[in-house]
Design a protein around this motif. Structure first.
Motif, short mmCIF file in Angstrom:
data_model
loop_
_atom_site.label_atom_id
_atom_site.label_comp_id
_atom_site.label_asym_id
_atom_site.label_seq_id
_atom_site.Cartn_x
_atom_site.Cartn_y
_atom_site.Cartn_z
N ASP A 397 52.14 40.13 43.03
CA ASP A 397 51.15 39.83 42.01
C ASP A 397 50.86 41.04 41.12
N TYR A 401 51.56 41.20 37.07
CA TYR A 401 50.43 41.41 36.16
C TYR A 401 50.61 42.70 35.36
N TYR A 429 43.22 43.01 40.90
CA TYR A 429 42.14 42.78 41.87
C TYR A 429 40.95 42.13 41.17
N GLN A 432 41.68 38.35 40.38
CA GLN A 432 41.79 37.57 41.61
C GLN A 432 40.45 37.50 42.34
N TYR A 433 39.65 38.55 42.20
CA TYR A 433 38.34 38.58 42.83
C TYR A 433 37.41 37.53 42.22
N HIS A 435 38.31 34.58 41.17
CA HIS A 435 38.69 33.33 41.83
C HIS A 435 38.16 33.29 43.26
N ARG A 539 43.18 29.23 37.65
CA ARG A 539 44.40 28.77 38.32
C ARG A 539 45.48 28.41 37.31
N PHE A 542 46.81 31.75 36.24
CA PHE A 542 47.58 32.34 37.33
C PHE A 542 48.94 31.65 37.47
N THR A 548 49.07 34.75 42.55
CA THR A 548 48.44 33.95 43.59
C THR A 548 46.94 33.77 43.37
N PRO A 549 46.43 32.53 43.44
CA PRO A 549 44.99 32.32 43.38
C PRO A 549 44.35 32.60 44.74
N VAL A 550 44.03 33.85 44.99
CA VAL A 550 43.53 34.28 46.29
C VAL A 550 42.14 33.68 46.54
#
Length: 553
Positions: A397, A401, A429, A432-433, A435, A539, A542, A548-550
């Motif tokens: 990821d 990015y 980070y 993704q954070y 999400h 999403r 992403f 990845t949608p963490v």
């Protein structure tokens, strides 16, 4: 958002002002820089001034009355000179959120693949060693641009051109063969321009273990080198395919350069150009008249010794693409091909295509930095850090990015330390954070209140009255326009900024407002509904980028 609203406005105005049909192609909806000027601004009054023979301000007042009945506008106002500012209604934003939750991670994407069939060729690395960072950046740019084309309605075929003919493959065979012989004869000479690195030794050791007798049985050493070339090429190509697949990149077509020559496709392309009057002979060589289509000089395609030039192979390859019937093609090339494009474009135009049938996206160099110092060497490759090594260190990821953070035609410095940070300083980070935070709120809503936002539910969007809530809803509404623009303009790097801006707006909202409100379930449901829209939009972004949608961090 803009295109759909513009269509509806034009449809409404044409009923009242027939002259709109004369100027509708020039009508523009813009996003004002300041909220006080509304959500959208339209220039139609200026365009109608000439056909109606009235001042724009007078026409604007007339249009205002027509648009005030439009269900998507809460307010319509005439600004200085004749601009018309439009304020979107809660009903519109409610419909946007419903659309997001219906379409999920395909929010705003064209439901049809009817805009045309296109080919995007990228990576196309020589199968003579591991993928390096330039290949990786090209893989990301090509794959994400392909995703964008699919989003806006094209049928895309991803293609890898295997450079398996010519000197580099022979050099690969010579390098492997030399390492093979050195297992028994350490002093066996290694070619001066050979490929170094542990991977060459590993291939040689494999051949020594499984094909030793066969290789030593060849009477002619050239046969042994050819065998090593073919074996090494296939082995490295499989590794390239594996590395790309782990990186989330897969191809529909693997096209062999070698087969261009063995299948007669080069002769076919040359004959086609000859029939078009594009070929002539001079000084014992065969030339193509690329100057007819803007090149600075004509180019040789068959040398005086009868062998084809590299350019002839490229023409044949693109002639093959032309025959496949694509509406247009895109090549993702290294920056060193800048000067090569005009001559190839000139030759391709001789096929009878439009000038923009062939498009090129250029990839500039990537430099790695650790502790402020450039990192250059790799034991495995012998000269460069491999893509696989970088992915293993910082994760897929982060690599994707970071490779998208700048226009591909500009140099990129990749900060390994930043990519490994677990803080908001790291943009991967950070997005993704956003999400993960929403997922956390949803889990808490279920645990504390017995209300599961993951299930379908209704909400009253009119309860969302905070300025930041309007900012977020407006942001969600314009994102499909921003994605389409990035796709049309071949700017996949814009996705990182779009994503970062949405995440930033969300983090501000998260830090200043409560979502789980015990004494006001209606407001809680409305805010969770908005959060669900934000999460699905993230999403979508992403998915386009391939990250990845963490859900937990």
């Amino acid at each position: 958002m803009k295109e759909e609203i513009k269509k509806q406005i034009i449809k409404q105005l044409e009923k009242e002002i027939p002259e709109v049909s004369q100027i509708k192609q020039k009508i523009k909806l813009d996003l004002p820089k300041e909220d006080k000027f509304g959500d959208l601004s339209i220039n139609v009054a200026f365009l109608l001034a000439k056909p109606l023979k009235k001042k724009p301000i007078e026409i604007a007042e007339q249009i205002k009355k027509i648009l005030e009945s439009f269900p998507y506008f809460s307010k319509v106002e005439v600004a200085g000179g004749g601009f018309i500012n439009l304020f979107l209604s809660k009903e519109y934003y409610s419909d946007v959120l419903k659309q997001i939750l219906k379409e999920k991670d395909r929010y705003g994407a064209s439901p049809e693949k009817n805009r045309g069939r296109i080919n995007v060729e990228f990576v196309s690395a020589n199968p003579t060693g591991p993928l390096h960072l330039g290949h990786g950046r090209g893989a990301v740019v090509g794959n994400v641009q392909s995703n964008l084309y699919e989003y806006i309605g094209y049928k895309v075929e991803r293609e890898f051109y295997i450079n398996d003919a010519g000197r580099q493959i022979k050099k690969l065979g010579e390098s492997v063969y030399a390492r093979f012989r050195q297992i028994d004869q350490p002093d066996y000479p290694f070619p001066e321009d050979g490929y170094h690195g542990d991977y060459i030794k590993e291939i040689a050791q494999h051949l020594y273990k499984y094909e030793r007798e066969k290789i030593l049985s060849f009477v002619d050493e050239k046969q042994a080198v050819d065998f090593c070339s073919e074996f090494a090429k296939e082995m490295l190509l499989e590794k390239i395919k594996e590395d790309l697949k782990e990186f989330g990149v897969e191809f529909d077509i693997w096209f062999s350069e070698k087969k261009l020559y063995t299948s007669g496709k080069v002769e076919e392309a040359v004959q086609f150009l000859k029939e078009k009057g594009m070929i002539y002979e001079k000084e014992g060589a065969v030339w193509v008249k690329t100057t007819l289509y803007g090149d600075d000089k004509d180019r040789v395609i068959i040398k005086s010794d009868g062998s084809y030039t590299y350019f002839a192979g490229d023409i044949a390859y693109h002639y093959d693409k032309f025959k496949r019937g694509y509406d247009f093609i895109v090549n993702v090339w290294g920056a060193d091909h800048h000067g090569y494009f005009p001559r190839l474009k000139a030759a391709v135009m001789a096929f009878g295509v439009q000038e923009d049938w062939i498009k090129v996206m250029f990839i500039q160099l990537v430099k790695l930095f650790r502790n402020g110092q450039e990192v250059k060497m790799s034991k495995r490759s012998g000269s460069f850090i491999t893509l696989k090594e970088l992915i293993q260190e910082v994760g897929k990821d982060a690599v994707i990015y970071f490779f998208l953070t700048k226009d591909s035609n500009t140099h990129l410095n990749f900060d390994i330390d930043l990519a490994l940070k677990k803080s908001s300083e790291n943009p991967v980070y950070y997005v993704q954070y956003a999400h993960a935070r929403i997922c956390s709120v949803f889990r808490e809503a279920k645990d504390r209140f017995g209300f599961d936002p993951e299930e379908d539910f209704e909400a009253d969007i009119s309860l969302l009255k905070e300025d930041q809530e309007r900012v977020l809803m407006k942001h969600l509404a314009v994102i499909p326009d921003l994605i389409r623009e990035a796709g049309e303009k071949q700017q996949p790097h814009k996705l990182t900024q779009i994503t970062y801006d949405l995440a930033s707006d969300f983090h501000y909202y998260y830090n200043h407002f409560k979502f789980l409100i015990r004494d006001d379930e209606s407001l809680m449901r409305a805010r969770l509904y908005l959060l669900k829209g934000i999460r699905e939009t993230l999403r979508t972004l992403f998915k386009l980028m391939g990250i990845t949608p963490v859900e937990r961090m």
